[in-house]
Structures are given as structure tokens and as C-alpha cells.
Design a protein around this motif. Structure first.
Motif, mmCIF file in Angstrom:
data_model
loop_
_atom_site.group_PDB
_atom_site.id
_atom_site.type_symbol
_atom_site.label_atom_id
_atom_site.label_comp_id
_atom_site.label_asym_id
_atom_site.label_seq_id
_atom_site.Cartn_x
_atom_site.Cartn_y
_atom_site.Cartn_z
ATOM 1 N N ALA A 20 -9.272 13.556 18.199
ATOM 2 C CA ALA A 20 -9.146 15.059 17.543
ATOM 3 C C ALA A 20 -7.469 15.410 17.565
ATOM 4 N N ALA A 21 -7.163 16.063 16.330
ATOM 5 C CA ALA A 21 -5.925 16.575 16.522
ATOM 6 C C ALA A 21 -5.876 17.814 15.527
ATOM 7 N N SER A 22 -4.618 18.635 15.793
ATOM 8 C CA SER A 22 -4.143 19.387 14.854
ATOM 9 C C SER A 22 -2.867 19.541 14.380
ATOM 10 N N TRP A 23 -2.469 19.778 13.266
ATOM 11 C CA TRP A 23 -1.188 19.921 12.678
ATOM 12 C C TRP A 23 -0.960 21.252 12.146
ATOM 13 N N GLU A 24 0.318 21.890 12.623
ATOM 14 C CA GLU A 24 0.398 23.137 12.328
ATOM 15 C C GLU A 24 1.705 23.474 11.473
ATOM 16 N N LYS A 25 1.462 24.060 10.572
ATOM 17 C CA LYS A 25 2.485 24.467 9.166
ATOM 18 C C LYS A 25 3.273 23.234 8.733
ATOM 19 N N VAL A 26 2.591 22.293 8.228
ATOM 20 C CA VAL A 26 2.813 20.850 7.859
ATOM 21 C C VAL A 26 2.810 20.894 6.138
ATOM 22 N N ALA A 27 3.786 20.063 5.570
ATOM 23 C CA ALA A 27 3.719 20.063 4.099
ATOM 24 C C ALA A 27 2.493 19.728 3.596
ATOM 25 N N LEU A 28 1.756 20.182 2.714
ATOM 26 C CA LEU A 28 0.773 19.495 1.914
ATOM 27 C C LEU A 28 1.184 18.987 0.651
ATOM 28 N N ILE A 29 0.955 17.687 0.337
ATOM 29 C CA ILE A 29 1.545 16.916 -0.760
ATOM 30 C C ILE A 29 0.455 16.159 -1.413
ATOM 31 N N ASP A 30 0.327 16.057 -2.683
ATOM 32 C CA ASP A 30 -0.545 15.256 -3.410
ATOM 33 C C ASP A 30 -0.076 13.570 -3.097
ATOM 34 N N THR A 31 -0.954 12.726 -3.203
ATOM 35 C CA THR A 31 -0.800 11.501 -2.735
ATOM 36 C C THR A 31 0.234 10.781 -3.939
ATOM 37 N N MET A 32 0.096 10.952 -5.077
ATOM 38 C CA MET A 32 1.016 10.458 -6.466
ATOM 39 C C MET A 32 2.307 11.057 -6.053
ATOM 40 N N CYS A 33 2.853 12.296 -5.733
ATOM 41 C CA CYS A 33 3.917 12.592 -5.483
ATOM 42 C C CYS A 33 4.620 12.423 -4.218
ATOM 43 N N ALA A 34 3.885 11.873 -3.166
ATOM 44 C CA ALA A 34 4.164 11.562 -1.898
ATOM 45 C C ALA A 34 5.060 10.512 -1.931
ATOM 46 N N GLN A 35 4.979 9.552 -2.862
ATOM 47 C CA GLN A 35 5.773 8.521 -2.841
ATOM 48 C C GLN A 35 7.053 8.648 -3.440
ATOM 49 N N LYS A 36 7.397 9.837 -3.968
ATOM 50 C CA LYS A 36 8.820 10.159 -4.682
ATOM 51 C C LYS A 36 9.644 10.393 -3.801
ATOM 52 N N GLU A 37 10.861 10.274 -3.660
ATOM 53 C CA GLU A 37 11.823 10.526 -2.756
ATOM 54 C C GLU A 37 12.181 11.821 -2.879
ATOM 55 N N LYS A 38 12.123 12.408 -4.160
ATOM 56 C CA LYS A 38 12.605 13.886 -4.291
ATOM 57 C C LYS A 38 11.668 14.670 -3.540
ATOM 58 N N VAL A 39 10.283 14.461 -3.407
ATOM 59 C CA VAL A 39 9.244 15.247 -2.674
ATOM 60 C C VAL A 39 9.282 15.030 -1.531
ATOM 61 N N LYS A 40 9.572 13.546 -0.982
ATOM 62 C CA LYS A 40 9.799 13.390 0.382
ATOM 63 C C LYS A 40 10.694 14.109 1.120
ATOM 64 N N GLY A 41 12.059 14.041 0.260
ATOM 65 C CA GLY A 41 13.167 14.901 1.074
ATOM 66 C C GLY A 41 12.921 16.324 0.915
ATOM 67 N N ASN A 42 12.197 16.952 0.238
ATOM 68 C CA ASN A 42 12.091 18.364 0.141
ATOM 69 C C ASN A 42 10.661 18.877 -0.178
ATOM 70 N N PRO A 43 9.723 18.590 0.550
ATOM 71 C CA PRO A 43 8.159 18.908 0.118
ATOM 72 C C PRO A 43 7.784 20.317 -0.077
ATOM 73 N N ASP A 44 8.930 21.206 0.384
ATOM 74 C CA ASP A 44 8.716 22.717 0.426
ATOM 75 C C ASP A 44 9.208 23.020 -1.209
ATOM 76 N N GLY A 45 9.927 22.135 -2.014
ATOM 77 C CA GLY A 45 10.262 22.309 -3.368
ATOM 78 C C GLY A 45 9.086 21.861 -4.381
ATOM 79 N N HIS A 46 8.073 21.513 -3.578
ATOM 80 C CA HIS A 46 6.854 20.822 -4.582
ATOM 81 C C HIS A 46 6.036 21.836 -4.916
ATOM 82 N N PRO A 47 6.017 22.209 -6.307
ATOM 83 C CA PRO A 47 5.350 23.322 -6.946
ATOM 84 C C PRO A 47 3.708 23.315 -6.709
ATOM 85 N N THR A 48 3.435 24.421 -6.591
ATOM 86 C CA THR A 48 1.611 24.692 -6.226
ATOM 87 C C THR A 48 1.081 24.115 -7.636
#
Length: 114
Positions: A20-48
Motif C-alpha cells: 500500500a502506498a500513497s502519492w501526493e501531488k504527482v503529475a497525471l500523464i496519459d500512457t501515450m504521451c508519457a513516452q514523449k521527452e517534451k512531456v517527461k521534461g514538463n508534465p505540468d505543461g501537458h494540457p487537460t
């Protein structure tokens, strides 16, 4: 014989260990975009809008160490529900509770963090 039994125990039971674990205030990313360097480097810029558009691919979180951990089907369902409710255009951070099993989280709760 003892080595064989020990190896058998490790082989059979170790992969099924979950914790059991918890993660607080971590970036949510879709699996397709998670592979993109741009998103990895700035997950907060990934649009809703992209998160919602790519919902069929599933989601994961980017942990504080930069590792991407996938959400299970329940987590994906909760993520979509939260994304549909938010007015945030990007910077999607979530609080997640669940059980990590390898590289997947069996999610018990997921909420967009303030």
C-alpha cells in the motif's frame, strides 16, 4: 534442497508482493504521451484536453523520481471522472492511494490535488 526451496519461494511469491502506498501531488500523464521527452521534461505543461483525448490509452503518474507508474482500470476510470470535473487547463497533479504491484498501481482513490 534448501536452495531449491528458497529459489522456489522467491520465484513464486516475490512477484506477487504488493504494498500500500500513497502519492501526493504527482503529475497525471496519459500512457501515450508519457513516452514523449517534451512531456517527461514538463508534465505540468501537458494540457487537460490532451489527457481527455488520450483517455483510451490509460493513465499513469510521474513519481518524484521521474519514474512512470501506470494506473489500473479503476484508476483510469477515476482519472477520467476527475478530469471531466476540473476547470484546470494544465498542471494536473493528483493525490493517489492504492497498492503498487510491480509497475502498476491498483488504485483505491484518486483526486486532483489543489
Amino acid at each position: 534442497m534448501r536452495k531449491l526451496v528458497g529459489a522456489l519461494i522467491i520465484t513464486v511469491f516475490l512477484p506477487s508482493l504488493a504494498f500500500a502506498a500513497s502519492w501526493e501531488k504527482v503529475a497525471l500523464i496519459d500512457t501515450m504521451c508519457a513516452q514523449k521527452e517534451k512531456v517527461k521534461g514538463n508534465p505540468d505543461g501537458h494540457p487537460t484536453s490532451c489527457l481527455l483525448k488520450c483517455a483510451d490509452n490509460g493513465y499513469g503518474i510521474q513519481a518524484s523520481d521521474g519514474k512512470f507508474i501506470k494506473l489500473d482500470a479503476e484508476g483510469n476510470k477515476l482519472a477520467v471522472a476527475e478530469l471531466k470535473k476540473t476547470a484546470k487547463k494544465d498542471h494536473i497533479r493528483v493525490d493517489v492511494n492504492g497498492e503498487q504491484k510491480g509497475d502498476v498501481i491498483a488504485v483505491s482513490s484518486l483526486k486532483i490535488a489543489d
